[in-house]
Design an enzyme around this catalytic site. Structure first.
Site, PDB file in Angstrom:
ATOM      1  N   THR A  78       0.822  -1.211   0.000  1.00 14.28           N
ATOM      2  CA  THR A  78       0.000   0.000   0.000  1.00 14.28           C
ATOM      3  C   THR A  78       0.859   1.265   0.000  1.00 14.28           C
ATOM      4  O   THR A  78       0.394   2.322  -0.395  1.00 14.28           O
ATOM      5  CB  THR A  78      -0.902   0.041   1.248  1.00 14.28           C
ATOM      6  OG1 THR A  78      -0.100  -0.301   2.384  1.00 14.28           O
ATOM      7  CG2 THR A  78      -2.055  -0.940   1.141  1.00 14.28           C
ATOM      8  N   ASP A  86       9.908   2.178   7.376  1.00 18.47           N
ATOM      9  CA  ASP A  86      10.806   1.472   8.292  1.00 18.47           C
ATOM     10  C   ASP A  86      11.499   2.437   9.247  1.00 18.47           C
ATOM     11  O   ASP A  86      11.580   2.193  10.450  1.00 18.47           O
ATOM     12  CB  ASP A  86      11.863   0.699   7.500  1.00 18.47           C
ATOM     13  CG  ASP A  86      11.238  -0.307   6.556  1.00 18.47           C
ATOM     14  OD1 ASP A  86      10.028  -0.578   6.686  1.00 18.47           O
ATOM     15  OD2 ASP A  86      11.965  -0.821   5.688  1.00 18.47           O
ATOM     16  N   SER A 132      13.872  -5.059   8.982  1.00 14.78           N
ATOM     17  CA  SER A 132      14.500  -3.775   8.731  1.00 14.78           C
ATOM     18  C   SER A 132      15.653  -3.452   9.678  1.00 14.78           C
ATOM     19  O   SER A 132      15.667  -2.414  10.346  1.00 14.78           O
ATOM     20  CB  SER A 132      13.452  -2.662   8.755  1.00 14.78           C
ATOM     21  OG  SER A 132      13.789  -1.752   7.747  1.00 14.78           O
TER      22      SER A 132
HETATM   23  P1  ADP Z   1      16.877  -5.680   6.347  1.00 18.32           P
HETATM   24  O1  ADP Z   1      15.625  -6.192   5.726  1.00 18.32           O
HETATM   25  O2  ADP Z   1      17.197  -6.415   7.611  1.00 18.32           O
HETATM   26  O3  ADP Z   1      16.874  -4.203   6.507  1.00 18.32           O
HETATM   27  P2  ADP Z   1      18.922  -5.044   4.460  1.00 18.32           P
HETATM   28  O4  ADP Z   1      19.615  -5.860   3.433  1.00 18.32           O
HETATM   29  O5  ADP Z   1      18.163  -3.846   4.039  1.00 18.32           O
HETATM   30  O6  ADP Z   1      18.026  -6.051   5.313  1.00 18.32           O
HETATM   31  O7  ADP Z   1      19.982  -4.530   5.516  1.00 18.32           O
HETATM   32  C1  ADP Z   1      20.943  -5.405   6.048  1.00 18.32           C
HETATM   33  C2  ADP Z   1      22.287  -4.697   6.099  1.00 18.32           C
HETATM   34  O8  ADP Z   1      22.277  -3.724   7.171  1.00 18.32           O
HETATM   35  C3  ADP Z   1      23.435  -5.628   6.412  1.00 18.32           C
HETATM   36  O9  ADP Z   1      23.955  -6.208   5.224  1.00 18.32           O
HETATM   37  C4  ADP Z   1      24.427  -4.688   7.072  1.00 18.32           C
HETATM   38  O10 ADP Z   1      25.147  -3.958   6.103  1.00 18.32           O
HETATM   39  C5  ADP Z   1      23.524  -3.714   7.822  1.00 18.32           C
HETATM   40  N1  ADP Z   1      23.329  -4.190   9.204  1.00 18.32           N
HETATM   41  C6  ADP Z   1      22.163  -4.558   9.770  1.00 18.32           C
HETATM   42  N2  ADP Z   1      22.342  -4.986  11.039  1.00 18.32           N
HETATM   43  C7  ADP Z   1      23.656  -4.864  11.293  1.00 18.32           C
HETATM   44  C8  ADP Z   1      24.487  -5.148  12.423  1.00 18.32           C
HETATM   45  N3  ADP Z   1      23.990  -5.657  13.557  1.00 18.32           N
HETATM   46  N4  ADP Z   1      25.811  -4.892  12.312  1.00 18.32           N
HETATM   47  C9  ADP Z   1      26.332  -4.401  11.172  1.00 18.32           C
HETATM   48  N5  ADP Z   1      25.602  -4.116  10.082  1.00 18.32           N
HETATM   49  C10 ADP Z   1      24.294  -4.354  10.122  1.00 18.32           C
HETATM   50 MG    MG Z   2      16.563  -2.856   4.848  1.00 16.06          MG
END
Ligand code: ADP
Ligand code: MG
Length: 382
Positions: free
Chosen positions: A33, A168, A122
């Site tokens: 949406t 998000d 997210s």
């Molecule tokens: P999501 O749906 O969880 O947002 P994304 O692919 O958009 O998935 O984001 C994931 C990315 O965010 C990881 O590849 C990393 O670069 C960063 N990230 C998320 N959590 C962490 C963390 N705990 N430590 C370091 N980087 C993180």
């Molecule tokens: Mg993401």
């Protein structure tokens, strides 16, 4: 978790910094949406990114990622996006804040968290939001939470290459315990709606699959929605998105559009209404009705919008059959990811066992079980 981050800060930089947290999020209802300028209903969860941070020397930013065990340094005024993906989120936030006039200084930071990566919760918004919230507080940059959410969103656009909406970041920054956020994606107005499911729990079951259809089909859906809007707009003035379209208009002009475009539009218009009905149910404390809206959302996503997959349908169907599950649906863009379930606390363990076993038998892999509690958004920890 935050203790660990503090200890790591001491190990890497010596002493202590200020401590901040910003959570991941779920979306209870309102899928596909957002880009149709409709309604979504996210809530912040009890899984977050934690950051310890302290002003440093000059304009040098030194950051250590606890979960990747990696350090990155950059200058406040650097132009080059860092190599490491995780560092881009923080670099981007720094740049977007400065672009908006913030005067930041160098800093030392350590961060890590327990938001599962890439499961649709997210984690990236949690990371942007904790960085933006912490830097804003530390350097007294004076941005409000809405501006911080935009800074996070623009970081994804300009430094990560993900053209996301603002839901998000909004949820990570505006979330509150026992409340979900009814966000109007057209005006960006929002309203907190009570979410106190006493005796119930929120459970995610991660299919552990991601079908490659996701991004190509996403673009196709956007085009189909635009096609539907164009048809209605030929007859009705003031129609610029599906948000302006009613079910009556759709049936009036049905013969001017293909059957598939009609179905896509029918889903979106109905889904917007379901978010509003679901919020009414929450205001009344009627979680049974709320759950029915979730089941109906899944039926629409699977049958009309066709963004589900066998794994998601299997778990949603298991939930529908199981006594004690109030509602369930796929969450996120589709073709994989999680189902979100609202379930009686007393039925939780038995359902997890039943769903996991039967899913494992059918697909040869166990779903990941993620329990969540709706919790506070970005904050400084004492
Ligand atoms: P999501 O749906 O969880 O947002 P994304 O692919 O958009 O998935 O984001 C994931 C990315 O965010 C990881 O590849 C990393 O670069 C960063 N990230 C998320 N959590 C962490 C963390 N705990 N430590 C370091 N980087 C993180
Ligand atoms: Mg993401």
């Amino acid at each position: 978790m935050n203790k660990q981050i503090e200890n790591l800060f001491d190990r890497h930089f010596g002493g202590f910094g200020r401590l901040y947290a910003s959570p991941g999020r779920v979306n209870l209802i309102g899928e596909h949406t957002d880009y149709n300028l409709g309604f979504v209903l996210p809530g912040a969860i009890d899984k977050a990114i934690y950051m310890a941070i302290r002003p440093g020397a000059g304009s040098l930013c030194r950051i250590y990622s606890a979960d990747y065990d990696e350090a990155v340094e950059f200058d406040l005024h650097a132009i080059q996006n860092p190599e490491q993906q995780w560092a881009r989120y923080i670099f981007g936030v720094v740049q977007e804040m400065q672009k908006r006039g913030a005067v930041l200084g160098g800093f030392d930071a350590v961060f890590g968290g327990d938001v599962p990566l890439g499961a649709g919760l997210s984690s990236s918004a949690a990371l942007e939001s904790v960085a933006a919230f912490a830097l804003n507080d530390l350097f007294e940059a004076g941005f409000d939470r809405r501006a911080l959410a935009e800074i996070g969103q623009m970081t994804e656009h300009h430094y990560v290459g993900v053209r996301c909406g603002i839901m998000d970041q909004f949820a990570s920054l505006f979330g509150e315990r026992e409340k979900v956020i009814q966000l109007d994606c057209r005006s960006l107005e929002y309203r907190l709606v009570p979410f106190r499911p006493v005796g119930y729990r929120v459970l995610l079951l991660d299919t552990q699959v991601k079908h490659s259809l996701a991004s190509s089909e996403y673009n196709v859906r956007r085009e189909q929605c635009e096609e539907g809007v164009a048809v209605v707009a030929r007859h009705e003035s003031g129609v610029v998105s599906l948000r302006d379209v009613t079910l009556e208009m759709l049936s009036a002009y049905k013969q001017d559009m293909s059957e598939v475009v009609y179905r896509r539009c029918h889903f979106v218009v109905s889904e917007n209404q379901r978010v509003l009905d679901a919020c009414d149910a929450l205001e009344r404390g009627d979680y049974a009705d709320f759950g029915q809206q979730m089941f109906a959302s899944h039926r629409g996503l699977s049958g009309e919008y066709e963004v589900s997959c066998p794994e998601l349908d299997f778990l949603a169907e298991k939930a529908r059959e199981f006594d004690g599950v109030l509602g369930a649906r796929m969450m996120g863009g589709g073709f994989g990811g999680c189902t979100i379930n609202v379930i009686e606390a007393s039925a939780h363990d038995a359902f997890v066992r039943e769903a996991s076993d039967s899913y494992q038998k059918r697909f040869g892999i166990a779903p990941r079980v993620i329990d969540v509690v709706i919790s506070d958004g970005a904050r400084r920890l004492k």
